[in-house]
Design a protein around this motif. Structure first.
Motif, PDB file in Angstrom:
ATOM      1  N   ILE A 171       0.868  -1.188   0.000  1.00 31.41           N
ATOM      2  CA  ILE A 171       0.000   0.000   0.000  1.00 31.41           C
ATOM      3  C   ILE A 171       0.904   1.237   0.000  1.00 31.41           C
ATOM      4  CG2 ILE A 171      -1.963   1.150   1.098  1.00 31.41           C
ATOM      5  CD1 ILE A 171      -2.519  -1.462   2.612  1.00 31.41           C
ATOM      6  N   PRO A 172       1.325   1.689  -1.162  1.00 29.30           N
ATOM      7  CA  PRO A 172       2.178   2.879  -1.223  1.00 29.30           C
ATOM      8  C   PRO A 172       1.443   4.121  -0.717  1.00 29.30           C
ATOM      9  CG  PRO A 172       2.110   1.718  -3.333  1.00 29.30           C
ATOM     10  CD  PRO A 172       1.054   1.115  -2.472  1.00 29.30           C
ATOM     11  N   GLU A 173       2.204   5.135  -0.344  1.00 31.05           N
ATOM     12  CA  GLU A 173       1.598   6.392   0.118  1.00 31.05           C
ATOM     13  C   GLU A 173       0.602   6.899  -0.915  1.00 31.05           C
ATOM     14  OE1 GLU A 173       5.224   8.241   2.800  1.00 31.05           O
ATOM     15  OE2 GLU A 173       4.103   9.559   1.465  1.00 31.05           O
ATOM     16  N   GLY A 174      -0.541   7.353  -0.419  1.00 28.55           N
ATOM     17  CA  GLY A 174      -1.564   7.912  -1.293  1.00 28.55           C
ATOM     18  C   GLY A 174      -2.451   6.875  -1.946  1.00 28.55           C
ATOM     19  N   SER A 175      -2.364   5.617  -1.483  1.00 29.65           N
ATOM     20  CA  SER A 175      -3.195   4.586  -2.103  1.00 29.65           C
ATOM     21  C   SER A 175      -4.023   3.857  -1.053  1.00 29.65           C
ATOM     22  CB  SER A 175      -2.328   3.583  -2.872  1.00 29.65           C
ATOM     23  OG  SER A 175      -1.568   2.799  -1.980  1.00 29.65           O
TER      24      SER A 175
ATOM     25  N   LYS B 285      -6.158  27.727  -1.101  1.00 30.32           N
ATOM     26  CA  LYS B 285      -5.047  26.773  -0.962  1.00 30.32           C
ATOM     27  C   LYS B 285      -5.585  25.353  -0.828  1.00 30.32           C
ATOM     28  CE  LYS B 285      -2.335  30.092   1.639  1.00 30.32           C
ATOM     29  NZ  LYS B 285      -2.340  30.710   2.927  1.00 30.32           N
ATOM     30  N   LEU B 286      -4.825  24.436  -1.402  1.00 35.90           N
ATOM     31  CA  LEU B 286      -5.116  23.017  -1.208  1.00 35.90           C
ATOM     32  C   LEU B 286      -4.333  22.559   0.019  1.00 35.90           C
ATOM     33  CD1 LEU B 286      -6.342  20.322  -2.184  1.00 35.90           C
ATOM     34  CD2 LEU B 286      -4.257  20.005  -3.559  1.00 35.90           C
ATOM     35  N   VAL B 287      -5.046  22.050   1.015  1.00 31.88           N
ATOM     36  CA  VAL B 287      -4.386  21.599   2.242  1.00 31.88           C
ATOM     37  C   VAL B 287      -4.772  20.146   2.524  1.00 31.88           C
ATOM     38  CG1 VAL B 287      -4.293  23.920   3.249  1.00 31.88           C
ATOM     39  CG2 VAL B 287      -6.247  22.440   3.742  1.00 31.88           C
ATOM     40  N   ARG B 288      -3.998  19.525   3.403  1.00 31.59           N
ATOM     41  CA  ARG B 288      -4.250  18.140   3.825  1.00 31.59           C
ATOM     42  C   ARG B 288      -4.447  17.209   2.606  1.00 31.59           C
ATOM     43  NH1 ARG B 288      -8.446  17.603   8.500  1.00 31.59           N
ATOM     44  NH2 ARG B 288      -7.513  15.540   8.448  1.00 31.59           N
ATOM     45  N   GLU B 289      -3.619  17.416   1.621  1.00 33.57           N
ATOM     46  CA  GLU B 289      -3.701  16.612   0.396  1.00 33.57           C
ATOM     47  C   GLU B 289      -3.520  15.130   0.738  1.00 33.57           C
ATOM     48  OE1 GLU B 289      -2.075  16.892  -4.164  1.00 33.57           O
ATOM     49  OE2 GLU B 289      -1.260  18.207  -2.641  1.00 33.57           O
ATOM     50  N   GLY B 290      -4.395  14.306   0.191  1.00 31.36           N
ATOM     51  CA  GLY B 290      -4.304  12.863   0.409  1.00 31.36           C
ATOM     52  C   GLY B 290      -4.937  12.384   1.699  1.00 31.36           C
ATOM     53  N   GLU B 291      -5.660  13.280   2.412  1.00 31.21           N
ATOM     54  CA  GLU B 291      -6.247  12.891   3.706  1.00 31.21           C
ATOM     55  C   GLU B 291      -7.762  12.686   3.650  1.00 31.21           C
ATOM     56  OE1 GLU B 291      -4.966  15.187   7.078  1.00 31.21           O
ATOM     57  OE2 GLU B 291      -2.945  15.438   6.255  1.00 31.21           O
ATOM     58  N   PHE B 292      -8.369  12.841   2.476  1.00 27.32           N
ATOM     59  CA  PHE B 292      -9.824  12.682   2.363  1.00 27.32           C
ATOM     60  C   PHE B 292     -10.152  11.725   1.225  1.00 27.32           C
ATOM     61  CE2 PHE B 292      -9.177  16.566   4.602  1.00 27.32           C
ATOM     62  CZ  PHE B 292     -10.201  16.611   5.522  1.00 27.32           C
ATOM     63  N   ILE B 293     -11.258  11.006   1.392  1.00 30.20           N
ATOM     64  CA  ILE B 293     -11.761  10.138   0.330  1.00 30.20           C
ATOM     65  C   ILE B 293     -13.090  10.729  -0.149  1.00 30.20           C
ATOM     66  CG2 ILE B 293     -12.843   8.545   2.004  1.00 30.20           C
ATOM     67  CD1 ILE B 293     -11.282   7.417  -1.298  1.00 30.20           C
ATOM     68  N   ARG B 294     -13.196  10.855  -1.471  1.00 29.25           N
ATOM     69  CA  ARG B 294     -14.416  11.410  -2.075  1.00 29.25           C
ATOM     70  C   ARG B 294     -15.246  10.267  -2.644  1.00 29.25           C
ATOM     71  NH1 ARG B 294     -12.766  15.327  -6.273  1.00 29.25           N
ATOM     72  NH2 ARG B 294     -12.442  16.707  -4.510  1.00 29.25           N
ATOM     73  N   CYS B 295     -16.479  10.171  -2.205  1.00 25.27           N
ATOM     74  CA  CYS B 295     -17.345   9.082  -2.645  1.00 25.27           C
ATOM     75  C   CYS B 295     -17.538   9.140  -4.166  1.00 25.27           C
ATOM     76  CB  CYS B 295     -18.696   9.157  -1.941  1.00 25.27           C
ATOM     77  SG  CYS B 295     -19.794   7.809  -2.444  1.00 25.27           S
ATOM     78  N   PRO B 296     -17.395   7.980  -4.834  1.00 26.64           N
ATOM     79  CA  PRO B 296     -17.503   7.983  -6.292  1.00 26.64           C
ATOM     80  C   PRO B 296     -18.913   8.263  -6.815  1.00 26.64           C
ATOM     81  CG  PRO B 296     -17.231   5.743  -5.478  1.00 26.64           C
ATOM     82  CD  PRO B 296     -17.060   6.655  -4.298  1.00 26.64           C
TER      83      PRO B 296
END
Ligand code: FES
Length: 142
Positions: free
Chosen positions: A19-23, A76-87
């Protein structure tokens, strides 16, 4: 699978290099579909079911959030990679807590405790041959 004293069981779901970072890796534990995320080297697990209408939440896009600064041009884009958006309809959830971005007190997805522990080949240890350390394993408590 490892027994724990608090009636929850830890399940080995893989190694950190899977599970690489961001996945996210989606696994099934006791009939539950669960997404395990790597957020900047930390691991978190969420139920793979959106509380809105039941979409497979963890198949959504991993995103950050936009915040306004002093002026309308200061976004600004903050906390990148910390949220999941429902498809399905785009509701967003904090991967670290399971809470929704819009209504965190009332709307959330179940989260699970995750731990990372060193792995070794237990059969080799028992037979007293040299122990080979493998990649750390990820455990999800359900
Ligand atoms: S089912 Fe997830 S936002 Fe609607």
């Amino acid at each position: 699978m490892m027994e724990k004293g608090d009636n929850l069981i830890e399940y080995k779901i893989g190694t950190v290099d899977e599970i690489p970072e961001g996945s996210c890796k989606i696994v099934t534990i006791s009939g539950k579909s669960i997404g395990v995320f790597n957020v900047n080297g930390e691991f978190f697990a969420l139920r793979n079911t959106c509380p809105h209408q039941g979409a497979e939440l963890c198949k959504g896009k991993i995103v950050g959030i936009h915040v306004c600064g002093e002026s309308i041009d200061d976004i600004k884009l903050v906390r990148e990679g910390e949220f999941i958006r429902c498809p399905w309809h785009g509701w967003e959830f904090d991967i670290k807590t399971g809470k929704s971005l819009i209504d965190p007190k009332k709307t959330y997805v179940r989260s699970y405790e995750v731990s990372v522990k060193p792995s070794c080949d237990e059969e080799l240890q028992v037979e007293t041959f040299p122990t080979r350390v493998q990649a750390d394993v990820i455990l999800v408590k359900v």
